[in-house]
Design a protein around this motif. Structure first.
Motif, PDB file in Angstrom:
ATOM      1  N   SER A 172      -1.257   7.558   1.966  1.00 23.08           N
ATOM      2  CA  SER A 172      -2.310   6.543   1.965  1.00 23.08           C
ATOM      3  C   SER A 172      -2.085   5.519   3.077  1.00 23.08           C
ATOM      4  O   SER A 172      -3.037   5.048   3.706  1.00 23.08           O
ATOM      5  CB  SER A 172      -2.351   5.829   0.610  1.00 23.08           C
ATOM      6  N   SER A 179     -10.503   3.102  -4.424  1.00 17.90           N
ATOM      7  CA  SER A 179     -10.695   2.830  -3.001  1.00 17.90           C
ATOM      8  C   SER A 179     -10.046   1.503  -2.651  1.00 17.90           C
ATOM      9  O   SER A 179     -10.114   0.541  -3.410  1.00 17.90           O
ATOM     10  CB  SER A 179     -12.182   2.803  -2.658  1.00 17.90           C
ATOM     11  N   TYR A 180      -9.434   1.443  -1.484  1.00 18.01           N
ATOM     12  CA  TYR A 180      -8.652   0.278  -1.078  1.00 18.01           C
ATOM     13  C   TYR A 180      -9.415  -0.475   0.007  1.00 18.01           C
ATOM     14  O   TYR A 180      -9.873   0.123   0.991  1.00 18.01           O
ATOM     15  CB  TYR A 180      -7.296   0.742  -0.564  1.00 18.01           C
ATOM     16  N   LEU A 207       0.838  -1.208   0.000  1.00 12.67           N
ATOM     17  CA  LEU A 207       0.000   0.000   0.000  1.00 12.67           C
ATOM     18  C   LEU A 207       0.867   1.250   0.000  1.00 12.67           C
ATOM     19  O   LEU A 207       0.628   2.191  -0.761  1.00 12.67           O
ATOM     20  CB  LEU A 207      -0.919  -0.016   1.230  1.00 12.67           C
ATOM     21  N   ASN A 208       1.892   1.279   0.851  1.00 17.04           N
ATOM     22  CA  ASN A 208       2.806   2.427   0.886  1.00 17.04           C
ATOM     23  C   ASN A 208       3.546   2.588  -0.430  1.00 17.04           C
ATOM     24  O   ASN A 208       3.683   3.701  -0.961  1.00 17.04           O
ATOM     25  CB  ASN A 208       3.821   2.244   2.019  1.00 17.04           C
ATOM     26  N   ASP A 209       4.054   1.480  -0.977  1.00 18.85           N
ATOM     27  CA  ASP A 209       4.854   1.546  -2.196  1.00 18.85           C
ATOM     28  C   ASP A 209       4.015   1.967  -3.398  1.00 18.85           C
ATOM     29  O   ASP A 209       4.494   2.691  -4.284  1.00 18.85           O
ATOM     30  CB  ASP A 209       5.511   0.190  -2.473  1.00 18.85           C
ATOM     31  N   ARG A 210       2.763   1.526  -3.444  1.00 16.89           N
ATOM     32  CA  ARG A 210       1.934   1.784  -4.634  1.00 16.89           C
ATOM     33  C   ARG A 210       1.293   3.164  -4.611  1.00 16.89           C
ATOM     34  O   ARG A 210       1.260   3.853  -5.628  1.00 16.89           O
ATOM     35  CB  ARG A 210       0.861   0.707  -4.747  1.00 16.89           C
ATOM     36  N   TRP A 211       0.765   3.580  -3.441  1.00 18.07           N
ATOM     37  CA  TRP A 211       0.015   4.846  -3.390  1.00 18.07           C
ATOM     38  C   TRP A 211       0.635   5.901  -2.466  1.00 18.07           C
ATOM     39  O   TRP A 211       0.066   6.965  -2.283  1.00 18.07           O
ATOM     40  CB  TRP A 211      -1.426   4.567  -2.943  1.00 18.07           C
ATOM     41  N   GLY A 212       1.764   5.586  -1.870  1.00 19.28           N
ATOM     42  CA  GLY A 212       2.464   6.588  -1.077  1.00 19.28           C
ATOM     43  C   GLY A 212       2.175   6.476   0.416  1.00 19.28           C
ATOM     44  O   GLY A 212       1.207   5.857   0.850  1.00 19.28           O
ATOM     45  N   THR A 261      -7.406   6.219  -1.447  1.00 17.77           N
ATOM     46  CA  THR A 261      -6.027   6.391  -1.905  1.00 17.77           C
ATOM     47  C   THR A 261      -6.021   7.290  -3.129  1.00 17.77           C
ATOM     48  O   THR A 261      -7.049   7.766  -3.586  1.00 17.77           O
ATOM     49  CB  THR A 261      -5.410   5.029  -2.267  1.00 17.77           C
ATOM     50  N   SER A 262      -4.817   7.528  -3.642  1.00 18.69           N
ATOM     51  CA  SER A 262      -4.716   8.328  -4.871  1.00 18.69           C
ATOM     52  C   SER A 262      -5.252   7.564  -6.072  1.00 18.69           C
ATOM     53  O   SER A 262      -5.494   8.135  -7.122  1.00 18.69           O
ATOM     54  CB  SER A 262      -3.256   8.735  -5.116  1.00 18.69           C
ATOM     55  N   GLY A 263      -5.417   6.253  -5.908  1.00 22.18           N
ATOM     56  CA  GLY A 263      -6.014   5.426  -6.957  1.00 22.18           C
ATOM     57  C   GLY A 263      -7.432   5.064  -6.568  1.00 22.18           C
ATOM     58  O   GLY A 263      -8.155   5.880  -5.993  1.00 22.18           O
TER      59      GLY A 263
END
Length: 394
Positions: A280, A344-345, A272-277, A340-342
């Protein structure tokens, strides 16, 4: 018999000394708005008392009522200081009009030829009202609420001491003003006058040190909160959680009650951290903490041990009850939404649950719960696993 002018001079010097002392104490720091107002109140009170002493001694030609208005303004600032300190947000709607109206009445009465004694009685009435207001602010119970209950918390011992002193001062000034209406000199000889002088002296000493101690108590409580609370989630940090868990373990051992422990980990948190920062990731932690607080019971404690790892202690819970609580938490977290920036997670958690054995230490129970947690992650995540039974100590 008390010398009125000498006593007034002593109070004036004392209040100004308090203001200067507190200004020096807070120099270079960031005093609270309440303390800043309190310092101005002490300074204004001291100046008004010095004016009262200097008027007859130095023959000052003051506008009629000006000395009384200075008293009213100073005491109103002190009331404002208590309102700000205790978090009243709408105090100005009532305090400012009363202060303006009473000041205008005193000035008008002075311009119309009212005697100094008559003006003093008017000011004494306002001062008594404001002192009673401060007593009410200090002595009134504070409302508190949890998810399960709401109630009242009584005033602290320090608030009781200051509040009772304010109440006695209000009564003393009011009685002295009434005594003056019967023809006796205000704050002159007599029981009412002597009582007013005594309470005026105590007011300066008790309120002077008392307000500073209240501010120190508040600062100490905030420092303790910062030292024991995770800044992001608002949950107890690792040290605070382990301390509370150990207290719960000792209580369960003493009362021969069951005690369950969970270890909880947010699944795929690094991805989650690596993909959306990291923003998020932080939001996911906050959402998890909020969700956990919503499902846990009042006597249960959850804390953040570090990163995405959390632990929960469940006093009085048998193993099957703890598993049910873990499943409720797992489902509640899955139903929560993380933006998230993408897209919803959907967040999931893995949970390991153990029941502490009698005389088992906390570190051993944590290790067993941690093993169960990793078993849940190994077997597919988004699940609850029960740890191996603990080994009884001989």
């Amino acid at each position: 018999m008390i010398d009125t002018q000498t006593f007034t001079l002593a109070l004036g010097i004392g209040n100004i000394a308090f203001a200067v002392l507190m200004a020096g104490y807070t120099h270079g720091g960031a005093p609270s708005p309440g303390l800043r107002l309190w310092m101005w109140a002490r300074l204004g009170m001291g100046i008004s008392q010095l004016l009262g002493w200097a008027r007859p001694h130095l023959g000052l030609a003051l506008a009629p009522g000006l000395e009384g208005v200075a008293w009213i303004l100073a005491v109103s600032v002190e009331v404002a200081a208590y309102c700000v300190f205790f978090g009243f947000t709408r105090w100005g709607r009532l305090l400012l009009p009363i202060t303006a109206l009473s000041s205008a009445v005193v000035l008008a009465a002075g311009s119309m030829g009212a005697t100094h004694a008559e003006l003093s009685r008017m000011v004494a009435g306002v001062v008594a009202l404001y002192a009673a207001t401060m007593a009410w602010i200090l002595l009134r119970p504070r409302r508190f609420a949890t998810r399960h209950a709401a109630g009242l918390r009584s005033a602290s011992p320090l608030q009781l001491i200051i509040g009772v002193n304010d109440a006695l001062f209000a009564a003393a000034v009011a009685l002295s003003a009434l005594d003056g209406l019967r023809g006796n000199a205000l704050f002159g000889p007599g029981m009412a006058g002597e009582f007013a002088y005594l309470m005026g002296y105590l007011l300066m000493i008790v309120n002077g040190f008392g307000f500073l101690l209240l501010c120190k108590q508040k600062d100490d409580a905030e420092m303790e909160r910062l030292a024991t609370t995770d800044f992001l989630t608002g949950l107890p940090n690792r040290h605070a959680f382990l301390e509370r868990a150990e207290q719960a373990r000792l209580a369960a051992q003493r009362q021969r009650q069951p005690l369950a422990l969970m270890m909880i980990d947010i699944d795929h948190f690094k991805q989650l951290n690596d993909r959306w920062g990291h923003a998020s990731g932080d939001e996911a932690l906050v959402v998890f903490a909020r969700t956990a607080r919503d499902v846990l019971r009042e006597h249960e404690t959850i804390g953040r041990l570090g990163g995405e790892e959390f632990a929960m202690i469940l006093p009085g819970a048998q193993l099957d009850e703890a598993v049910q609580a873990a499943q409720r938490l797992r489902l509640a977290v899955r139903a929560a939404t993380v933006i998230t920036s993408g897209p919803s997670y959907t967040m999931t958690v893995s949970i390991g649950v153990v029941l502490l054995d009698p005389n088992e230490d906390l570190s051993g129970a944590l290790a067993r719960a941690d093993h169960a947690l990793y078993a849940a992650k190994r077997d597919g995540r988004d699940r609850v696993e029960i740890g191996e039974p603990g080994r009884r100590r001989a």
